[in-house]
Design a protein around this motif. Structure first.
Motif, PDB file in Angstrom:
ATOM      1  N   GLU A 140       0.799  -1.227   0.000  1.00 20.17           N
ATOM      2  CA  GLU A 140       0.000   0.000   0.000  1.00 20.17           C
ATOM      3  C   GLU A 140       0.832   1.279   0.000  1.00 20.17           C
ATOM      4  O   GLU A 140       0.292   2.351  -0.272  1.00 20.17           O
ATOM      5  CB  GLU A 140      -0.935   0.005   1.210  1.00 20.17           C
ATOM      6  CG  GLU A 140      -1.972  -1.107   1.166  1.00 20.17           C
ATOM      7  CD  GLU A 140      -2.889  -1.106   2.356  1.00 20.17           C
ATOM      8  OE1 GLU A 140      -4.115  -1.040   2.157  1.00 20.17           O
ATOM      9  OE2 GLU A 140      -2.368  -1.140   3.498  1.00 20.17           O
ATOM     10  N   HIS A 141       2.121   1.159   0.288  1.00 21.78           N
ATOM     11  CA  HIS A 141       2.985   2.339   0.349  1.00 21.78           C
ATOM     12  C   HIS A 141       4.231   2.091  -0.499  1.00 21.78           C
ATOM     13  O   HIS A 141       5.093   1.299  -0.118  1.00 21.78           O
ATOM     14  CB  HIS A 141       3.369   2.654   1.793  1.00 21.78           C
ATOM     15  CG  HIS A 141       2.187   2.846   2.697  1.00 21.78           C
ATOM     16  ND1 HIS A 141       1.386   3.956   2.644  1.00 21.78           N
ATOM     17  CD2 HIS A 141       1.675   2.047   3.666  1.00 21.78           C
ATOM     18  CE1 HIS A 141       0.423   3.851   3.551  1.00 21.78           C
ATOM     19  NE2 HIS A 141       0.570   2.693   4.180  1.00 21.78           N
ATOM     20  N   ALA A 142       4.308   2.779  -1.637  1.00 17.94           N
ATOM     21  CA  ALA A 142       5.379   2.506  -2.597  1.00 17.94           C
ATOM     22  C   ALA A 142       6.761   2.833  -2.048  1.00 17.94           C
ATOM     23  O   ALA A 142       7.766   2.304  -2.540  1.00 17.94           O
ATOM     24  CB  ALA A 142       5.131   3.294  -3.882  1.00 17.94           C
ATOM     25  N   ASP A 143       6.831   3.698  -1.043  1.00 21.46           N
ATOM     26  CA  ASP A 143       8.126   4.105  -0.514  1.00 21.46           C
ATOM     27  C   ASP A 143       8.548   3.282   0.707  1.00 21.46           C
ATOM     28  O   ASP A 143       9.519   3.630   1.384  1.00 21.46           O
ATOM     29  CB  ASP A 143       8.104   5.589  -0.150  1.00 21.46           C
ATOM     30  CG  ASP A 143       7.061   5.918   0.918  1.00 21.46           C
ATOM     31  OD1 ASP A 143       6.128   5.115   1.093  1.00 21.46           O
ATOM     32  OD2 ASP A 143       7.173   6.981   1.544  1.00 21.46           O
ATOM     33  N   LYS A 144       7.831   2.177   0.989  1.00 23.06           N
ATOM     34  CA  LYS A 144       8.152   1.365   2.150  1.00 23.06           C
ATOM     35  C   LYS A 144       8.296  -0.103   1.746  1.00 23.06           C
ATOM     36  O   LYS A 144       7.767  -0.537   0.737  1.00 23.06           O
ATOM     37  CB  LYS A 144       7.066   1.488   3.221  1.00 23.06           C
ATOM     38  CG  LYS A 144       6.933   2.888   3.813  1.00 23.06           C
ATOM     39  CD  LYS A 144       5.844   2.927   4.876  1.00 23.06           C
ATOM     40  CE  LYS A 144       5.713   4.326   5.458  1.00 23.06           C
ATOM     41  NZ  LYS A 144       4.647   4.388   6.496  1.00 23.06           N
ATOM     42  N   SER A 159       3.373 -11.187  -6.441  1.00 18.33           N
ATOM     43  CA  SER A 159       2.163 -10.824  -7.168  1.00 18.33           C
ATOM     44  C   SER A 159       1.337  -9.891  -6.292  1.00 18.33           C
ATOM     45  O   SER A 159       1.167 -10.133  -5.097  1.00 18.33           O
ATOM     46  CB  SER A 159       1.337 -12.060  -7.531  1.00 18.33           C
ATOM     47  OG  SER A 159       1.928 -12.759  -8.597  1.00 18.33           O
ATOM     48  N   ALA A 160       0.832  -8.819  -6.907  1.00 17.62           N
ATOM     49  CA  ALA A 160       0.023  -7.821  -6.203  1.00 17.62           C
ATOM     50  C   ALA A 160      -0.692  -6.990  -7.253  1.00 17.62           C
ATOM     51  O   ALA A 160      -0.518  -7.195  -8.460  1.00 17.62           O
ATOM     52  CB  ALA A 160       0.898  -6.947  -5.312  1.00 17.62           C
ATOM     53  N   CYS A 161      -1.471  -6.039  -6.789  1.00 19.87           N
ATOM     54  CA  CYS A 161      -2.226  -5.189  -7.714  1.00 19.87           C
ATOM     55  C   CYS A 161      -1.771  -3.736  -7.682  1.00 19.87           C
ATOM     56  O   CYS A 161      -2.410  -2.878  -8.287  1.00 19.87           O
ATOM     57  CB  CYS A 161      -3.720  -5.259  -7.381  1.00 19.87           C
ATOM     58  SG  CYS A 161      -4.441  -6.887  -7.673  1.00 19.87           S
ATOM     59  N   TYR A 162      -0.667  -3.443  -6.996  1.00 18.34           N
ATOM     60  CA  TYR A 162      -0.296  -2.043  -6.828  1.00 18.34           C
ATOM     61  C   TYR A 162       0.299  -1.405  -8.071  1.00 18.34           C
ATOM     62  O   TYR A 162       0.335  -0.193  -8.190  1.00 18.34           O
ATOM     63  CB  TYR A 162       0.646  -1.860  -5.635  1.00 18.34           C
ATOM     64  CG  TYR A 162       1.809  -2.820  -5.535  1.00 18.34           C
ATOM     65  CD1 TYR A 162       2.855  -2.803  -6.443  1.00 18.34           C
ATOM     66  CD2 TYR A 162       1.861  -3.749  -4.494  1.00 18.34           C
ATOM     67  CE1 TYR A 162       3.920  -3.661  -6.330  1.00 18.34           C
ATOM     68  CE2 TYR A 162       2.934  -4.618  -4.370  1.00 18.34           C
ATOM     69  CZ  TYR A 162       3.961  -4.568  -5.283  1.00 18.34           C
ATOM     70  OH  TYR A 162       5.025  -5.434  -5.163  1.00 18.34           O
ATOM     71  N   LEU A 181      -3.448  -8.783  -0.474  1.00 13.97           N
ATOM     72  CA  LEU A 181      -2.866  -7.547  -0.989  1.00 13.97           C
ATOM     73  C   LEU A 181      -1.576  -7.831  -1.748  1.00 13.97           C
ATOM     74  O   LEU A 181      -1.272  -7.166  -2.733  1.00 13.97           O
ATOM     75  CB  LEU A 181      -2.596  -6.571   0.163  1.00 13.97           C
ATOM     76  CG  LEU A 181      -3.821  -6.065   0.924  1.00 13.97           C
ATOM     77  CD1 LEU A 181      -3.399  -5.063   1.991  1.00 13.97           C
ATOM     78  CD2 LEU A 181      -4.840  -5.433  -0.016  1.00 13.97           C
ATOM     79  N   SER A 182      -0.824  -8.803  -1.289  1.00 11.15           N
ATOM     80  CA  SER A 182       0.385  -9.213  -2.012  1.00 11.15           C
ATOM     81  C   SER A 182       0.795 -10.595  -1.547  1.00 11.15           C
ATOM     82  O   SER A 182       0.452 -11.036  -0.439  1.00 11.15           O
ATOM     83  CB  SER A 182       1.538  -8.226  -1.791  1.00 11.15           C
ATOM     84  OG  SER A 182       2.039  -8.312  -0.467  1.00 11.15           O
ATOM     85  N   LEU A 183       1.529 -11.281  -2.413  1.00 10.27           N
ATOM     86  CA  LEU A 183       2.028 -12.611  -2.086  1.00 10.27           C
ATOM     87  C   LEU A 183       3.376 -12.798  -2.752  1.00 10.27           C
ATOM     88  O   LEU A 183       3.516 -12.593  -3.959  1.00 10.27           O
ATOM     89  CB  LEU A 183       1.051 -13.692  -2.542  1.00 10.27           C
ATOM     90  CG  LEU A 183       1.407 -15.120  -2.114  1.00 10.27           C
ATOM     91  CD1 LEU A 183       0.159 -15.903  -1.723  1.00 10.27           C
ATOM     92  CD2 LEU A 183       2.144 -15.854  -3.234  1.00 10.27           C
TER      93      LEU A 183
END
Length: 244
Positions: A140-144, A159-162, A181-183
């Protein structure tokens, strides 16, 4: 030796720490990836995949047969959640082609004598001669980062949808996959890591246990409730809260 090129719609970076590896070996890696893009992209009308989808091929190449066999394997293994032939959509084996082709590229490097390298294809990594430290992006946070792992000889894929939105479809419902949210999957080869990550994400929350049950696979996932799920053998080097 380092090189970065944009291939197959994403940046591909290669770092080789061995001395004496010829530049021609690196040229061969990127030439192979460009060839794969031409032959297997469903977005190129003259590719083998597009021609097969239109019923124009009478004989498949050995490479295409191998890719389609892998696709069918994961379709069956996931009960149809992973499917490259969705209704009202063209044949799209990209989820298998990426990891398969990058793993072959890594084998070209090994054949050329490279023993310590890291090949990063749009965030999916195959490496040798580690440890290499690989960060897994926060969903959820591209900078983290939500975790960092040590990768020696093997591969990691997420794999994720971001990046591309709801592009992973659950073939059982025909709707975007939900529940995760991610795997992230660590496996001996990127062919498996990338395919399993996508297939498990398509399954939703049940995909975590499915992927964790596969021999050689270690899993790190963040579910829709922002809970972290991790197999005991996942090679974590340092960890941050996924809910931060």
């Amino acid at each position: 030796m380092r090189r970065v090129e944009h291939v197959m719609g994403f940046p591909v970076s290669l770092r080789i720490d061995d001395e004496g590896i010829p530049e021609s070996a690196v040229d061969a890696v990127f030439a192979w990836l460009r060839e794969v893009d031409v032959r297997f992209s469903p977005f190129k009308p003259d590719s083998e995949v597009s021609r097969l989808d239109r019923g124009e091929l009478t004989e498949l190449s050995a490479d295409l047969r191998e890719v389609l066999d892998l696709c069918e394997h994961y379709r069956i293994a996931t009960g149809g959640a992973f499917d490259v032939r969705l209704p009202d959509r063209g044949l799209d084996p990209c989820a298998v082609v990426k990891g398969w082709s990058v793993q072959w590229a890594a084998q070209l490097l090994t054949a050329a004598g490279a023993t310590r390298f890291c090949l990063n294809a749009g965030g999916d990594v195959v490496a040798a001669g580690g440890p290499w430290r690989v960060g897994v992006r926060h969903p959820e946070h591209a900078d983290k980062l939500c975790t960092v792992l040590d990768l020696n000889d093997g591969a990691v894929a997420t794999s994720a949808c971001y990046e591309r939105g709801d592009h992973i479809i659950d073939g059982r419902t025909g709707r975007p996959a939900t529940g995760l949210l991610s795997l992230t999957v660590v496996a001996p080869a990127l062919t498996e890591a990338d395919s399993v990550a996508t297939a498990a994400f398509a399954m939703g929350a049940e995909g975590v246990d499915w992927a964790a049950g596969l021999e050689g696979c270690e899993v790190f996932a963040v579910d829709a409730h922002r809970q972290v799920l991790r197999t005991p053998g996942f090679p974590v080097a340092g960890e941050r809260s996924a809910a931060a």
